[in-house]
Design a protein around this motif. Structure first.
Motif, PDB file in Angstrom:
ATOM      1  N   GLU A 204     -46.453  -1.487 -19.640  1.00  0.00           N
ATOM      2  CA  GLU A 204     -45.529  -2.771 -19.437  1.00  0.00           C
ATOM      3  C   GLU A 204     -44.792  -3.222 -20.676  1.00  0.00           C
ATOM      4  OE1 GLU A 204     -46.271  -7.920 -19.248  1.00  0.00           O
ATOM      5  OE2 GLU A 204     -47.980  -6.343 -19.344  1.00  0.00           O
ATOM      6  N   ILE A 205     -43.770  -3.194 -20.650  1.00  0.00           N
ATOM      7  CA  ILE A 205     -42.949  -3.499 -21.907  1.00  0.00           C
ATOM      8  C   ILE A 205     -42.765  -4.814 -22.361  1.00  0.00           C
ATOM      9  CG2 ILE A 205     -40.535  -3.329 -22.932  1.00  0.00           C
ATOM     10  CD1 ILE A 205     -39.841  -0.900 -21.311  1.00  0.00           C
ATOM     11  N   ILE A 206     -43.294  -5.230 -23.686  1.00  0.00           N
ATOM     12  CA  ILE A 206     -43.537  -6.626 -24.050  1.00  0.00           C
ATOM     13  C   ILE A 206     -42.574  -7.054 -25.268  1.00  0.00           C
ATOM     14  CG2 ILE A 206     -46.095  -6.509 -23.256  1.00  0.00           C
ATOM     15  CD1 ILE A 206     -46.668  -6.034 -26.341  1.00  0.00           C
ATOM     16  N   GLU A 207     -41.952  -5.991 -25.622  1.00  0.00           N
ATOM     17  CA  GLU A 207     -40.893  -6.425 -26.725  1.00  0.00           C
ATOM     18  C   GLU A 207     -39.740  -5.247 -26.943  1.00  0.00           C
ATOM     19  OE1 GLU A 207     -42.491  -7.686 -30.576  1.00  0.00           O
ATOM     20  OE2 GLU A 207     -40.441  -6.889 -31.667  1.00  0.00           O
ATOM     21  N   THR A 208     -38.539  -5.524 -27.387  1.00  0.00           N
ATOM     22  CA  THR A 208     -37.603  -4.588 -27.248  1.00  0.00           C
ATOM     23  C   THR A 208     -36.694  -5.164 -28.400  1.00  0.00           C
ATOM     24  OG1 THR A 208     -36.008  -5.533 -25.509  1.00  0.00           O
ATOM     25  CG2 THR A 208     -37.376  -3.564 -25.068  1.00  0.00           C
ATOM     26  N   GLY A 209     -35.989  -4.009 -29.122  1.00  0.00           N
ATOM     27  CA  GLY A 209     -35.163  -4.500 -30.141  1.00  0.00           C
ATOM     28  C   GLY A 209     -34.073  -3.164 -30.456  1.00  0.00           C
ATOM     29  N   THR A 210     -32.965  -3.499 -31.066  1.00  0.00           N
ATOM     30  CA  THR A 210     -32.173  -2.496 -31.463  1.00  0.00           C
ATOM     31  C   THR A 210     -32.012  -2.336 -33.082  1.00  0.00           C
ATOM     32  OG1 THR A 210     -31.159  -2.807 -29.427  1.00  0.00           O
ATOM     33  CG2 THR A 210     -29.981  -1.233 -31.006  1.00  0.00           C
ATOM     34  N   TYR A 211     -32.869  -1.624 -33.752  1.00  0.00           N
ATOM     35  CA  TYR A 211     -32.881  -1.473 -35.114  1.00  0.00           C
ATOM     36  C   TYR A 211     -32.714   0.073 -35.380  1.00  0.00           C
ATOM     37  CZ  TYR A 211     -35.946  -5.317 -33.853  1.00  0.00           C
ATOM     38  OH  TYR A 211     -36.505  -6.508 -33.116  1.00  0.00           O
ATOM     39  N   PRO A 212     -31.651   0.635 -35.703  1.00  0.00           N
ATOM     40  CA  PRO A 212     -30.204  -0.156 -36.103  1.00  0.00           C
ATOM     41  C   PRO A 212     -29.227  -0.326 -34.732  1.00  0.00           C
ATOM     42  CG  PRO A 212     -30.041   2.004 -37.174  1.00  0.00           C
ATOM     43  CD  PRO A 212     -31.476   1.738 -36.578  1.00  0.00           C
ATOM     44  N   GLU A 213     -28.236  -1.053 -34.825  1.00  0.00           N
ATOM     45  CA  GLU A 213     -27.258  -0.886 -33.812  1.00  0.00           C
ATOM     46  C   GLU A 213     -26.572   0.026 -34.253  1.00  0.00           C
ATOM     47  OE1 GLU A 213     -27.108  -3.066 -31.218  1.00  0.00           O
ATOM     48  OE2 GLU A 213     -28.032  -4.972 -31.710  1.00  0.00           O
ATOM     49  N   PRO A 214     -26.043   0.640 -32.996  1.00  0.00           N
ATOM     50  CA  PRO A 214     -26.009   0.221 -31.718  1.00  0.00           C
ATOM     51  C   PRO A 214     -26.841   1.423 -31.016  1.00  0.00           C
ATOM     52  CG  PRO A 214     -24.138   1.609 -32.231  1.00  0.00           C
ATOM     53  CD  PRO A 214     -24.858   1.445 -33.052  1.00  0.00           C
ATOM     54  N   ARG A 215     -27.678   2.373 -31.665  1.00  0.00           N
ATOM     55  CA  ARG A 215     -28.369   3.480 -30.801  1.00  0.00           C
ATOM     56  C   ARG A 215     -29.733   3.693 -30.925  1.00  0.00           C
ATOM     57  NH1 ARG A 215     -23.778   5.349 -29.137  1.00  0.00           N
ATOM     58  NH2 ARG A 215     -21.923   5.556 -30.641  1.00  0.00           N
ATOM     59  N   SER A 216     -30.690   2.698 -31.746  1.00  0.00           N
ATOM     60  CA  SER A 216     -32.111   3.009 -31.836  1.00  0.00           C
ATOM     61  C   SER A 216     -32.859   1.921 -31.196  1.00  0.00           C
ATOM     62  CB  SER A 216     -32.296   3.145 -33.483  1.00  0.00           C
ATOM     63  OG  SER A 216     -31.879   4.330 -34.091  1.00  0.00           O
ATOM     64  N   ARG A 217     -33.410   2.352 -30.235  1.00  0.00           N
ATOM     65  CA  ARG A 217     -34.099   1.197 -29.235  1.00  0.00           C
ATOM     66  C   ARG A 217     -35.801   1.180 -29.652  1.00  0.00           C
ATOM     67  NH1 ARG A 217     -32.530  -3.235 -26.947  1.00  0.00           N
ATOM     68  NH2 ARG A 217     -33.235  -3.653 -24.823  1.00  0.00           N
ATOM     69  N   PHE A 218     -36.010   0.003 -30.111  1.00  0.00           N
ATOM     70  CA  PHE A 218     -37.422  -0.105 -30.499  1.00  0.00           C
ATOM     71  C   PHE A 218     -38.176  -0.893 -29.261  1.00  0.00           C
ATOM     72  CE2 PHE A 218     -40.698  -3.414 -32.336  1.00  0.00           C
ATOM     73  CZ  PHE A 218     -41.200  -2.573 -32.812  1.00  0.00           C
ATOM     74  N   VAL A 219     -39.149  -0.161 -28.934  1.00  0.00           N
ATOM     75  CA  VAL A 219     -39.854  -0.722 -27.559  1.00  0.00           C
ATOM     76  C   VAL A 219     -41.496  -0.743 -27.885  1.00  0.00           C
ATOM     77  CG1 VAL A 219     -40.766  -0.182 -25.235  1.00  0.00           C
ATOM     78  CG2 VAL A 219     -38.367   0.487 -26.050  1.00  0.00           C
ATOM     79  N   VAL A 220     -42.068  -2.050 -27.717  1.00  0.00           N
ATOM     80  CA  VAL A 220     -43.330  -2.129 -27.745  1.00  0.00           C
ATOM     81  C   VAL A 220     -43.916  -2.231 -26.252  1.00  0.00           C
ATOM     82  CG1 VAL A 220     -45.489  -3.557 -28.617  1.00  0.00           C
ATOM     83  CG2 VAL A 220     -43.259  -3.274 -29.911  1.00  0.00           C
ATOM     84  N   ALA A 221     -44.953  -1.103 -25.815  1.00  0.00           N
ATOM     85  CA  ALA A 221     -45.304  -1.325 -24.438  1.00  0.00           C
ATOM     86  C   ALA A 221     -46.752  -1.268 -24.420  1.00  0.00           C
ATOM     87  CB  ALA A 221     -44.752  -0.051 -23.619  1.00  0.00           C
ATOM     88  N   ARG A 222     -47.482  -1.831 -23.599  1.00  0.00           N
ATOM     89  CA  ARG A 222     -48.869  -2.056 -23.236  1.00  0.00           C
ATOM     90  C   ARG A 222     -49.292  -1.311 -22.165  1.00  0.00           C
ATOM     91  NH1 ARG A 222     -49.176  -7.354 -22.933  1.00  0.00           N
ATOM     92  NH2 ARG A 222     -50.013  -7.702 -25.036  1.00  0.00           N
ATOM     93  N   LYS A 223     -50.478  -0.565 -22.570  1.00  0.00           N
ATOM     94  CA  LYS A 223     -50.893   0.299 -21.380  1.00  0.00           C
ATOM     95  C   LYS A 223     -51.656  -0.671 -20.168  1.00  0.00           C
ATOM     96  CE  LYS A 223     -54.898   3.665 -20.338  1.00  0.00           C
ATOM     97  NZ  LYS A 223     -55.916   4.515 -21.115  1.00  0.00           N
ATOM     98  N   VAL A 224     -51.229  -0.406 -18.846  1.00  0.00           N
ATOM     99  CA  VAL A 224     -51.711  -1.263 -17.922  1.00  0.00           C
ATOM    100  C   VAL A 224     -52.604  -0.472 -16.933  1.00  0.00           C
ATOM    101  CG1 VAL A 224     -49.889  -2.844 -18.105  1.00  0.00           C
ATOM    102  CG2 VAL A 224     -49.517  -0.716 -16.679  1.00  0.00           C
TER     103      VAL A 224
END
Length: 224
Positions: A204-224
């Motif tokens: 389950e994805i609980i947070e996303t961000g783009t650091y740096p813009e525009p091509r690096s996707r940060f994702v925090v996901a929880r095991k369900v």
């Protein structure tokens, strides 16, 4: 200590092994984005956590994050990268920075040595993979392994370079460079591709961000 290439090294492993010293000497291209990644990652880590890092590079991120958790195993499949990481760790310890709980290991996610012992618990509290997922030839298998290594409710925290919208430019260029050993394996993901694969693997994805813009996707996901 010199690194000896073995026959079981993949082309990507050989590339990163050979590039380790040059990689270690390079500067972070976007310091603000790097610090934002560290800040958001730290928010999800606790002092009793057991953490595994995949694709550690030369260990700079591990040296910064390990102080926030109980144990931190930082891994990379390229021996040259881990050699430099251990040099950094030794230098810090010689200067009085203990880095208790931090260790580096030449390994990938499928290596049995990355598994926690029974005494440490049912699985990792968090697995980190920064600027790594797009370099993996078997991303679905990797995510399945990550899920297996995490405890129930554990977190997969990643940042992935996404080049799909420029694949017409980067794809042919990378293929030519690969022929001469000048580029590793690279997948052309979009943000949606990355997030869909993570969800499909049982997260389950609980947070996303783009650091740096525009091509690096940060994702925090929880095991369900």
């Amino acid at each position: 200590m010199a690194i000896t290439w073995t026959n079981d090294m993949t082309p990507s492993t050989r590339f990163w092994d050979k590039a380790a010293r040059k990689y270690a000497a390079s500067k972070i291209k976007d310091q603000a984005a790097y610090e934002k990644t560290l800040e958001r990652t730290t928010e999800h880590l606790g002092p009793e956590d057991h953490v595994l890092e995949l694709g550690a590079g030369t260990g700079s991120t591990a040296l910064l994050l390990a102080k926030n958790v109980k144990s931190f195993l930082s891994t990379d499949f390229a021996p040259g990268m881990i050699e430099i990481a251990n040099e950094k760790l030794a230098a810090d310890r010689n200067s009085g920075v203990a880095h208790e709980g931090l260790s580096f290991l030449t390994a990938d996610a499928f290596d049995e040595r990355v598994q926690l012992s029974d005494e440490q618990g049912a699985g990792y509290d968090a697995i980190l993979a920064f600027n790594f997922f797009h370099l993996v030839e078997n991303p679905d298998d990797l995510l399945a392994r990550v899920r297996d290594l995490l405890k129930p409710g554990g977190l997969y925290i990643s940042k992935t370079v996404c080049l799909k919208d420029r694949a017409w430019l980067f794809g042919p260029m990378i293929k030519v460079m690969q022929l001469f050993g000048k580029a590793p394996y690279v997948s052309m993901f979009s943000f949606e591709d990355v997030e869909d694969k993570i969800r499909s693997a049982g997260f389950e994805i609980i947070e996303t961000g783009t650091y740096p813009e525009p091509r690096s996707r940060f994702v925090v996901a929880r095991k369900v």
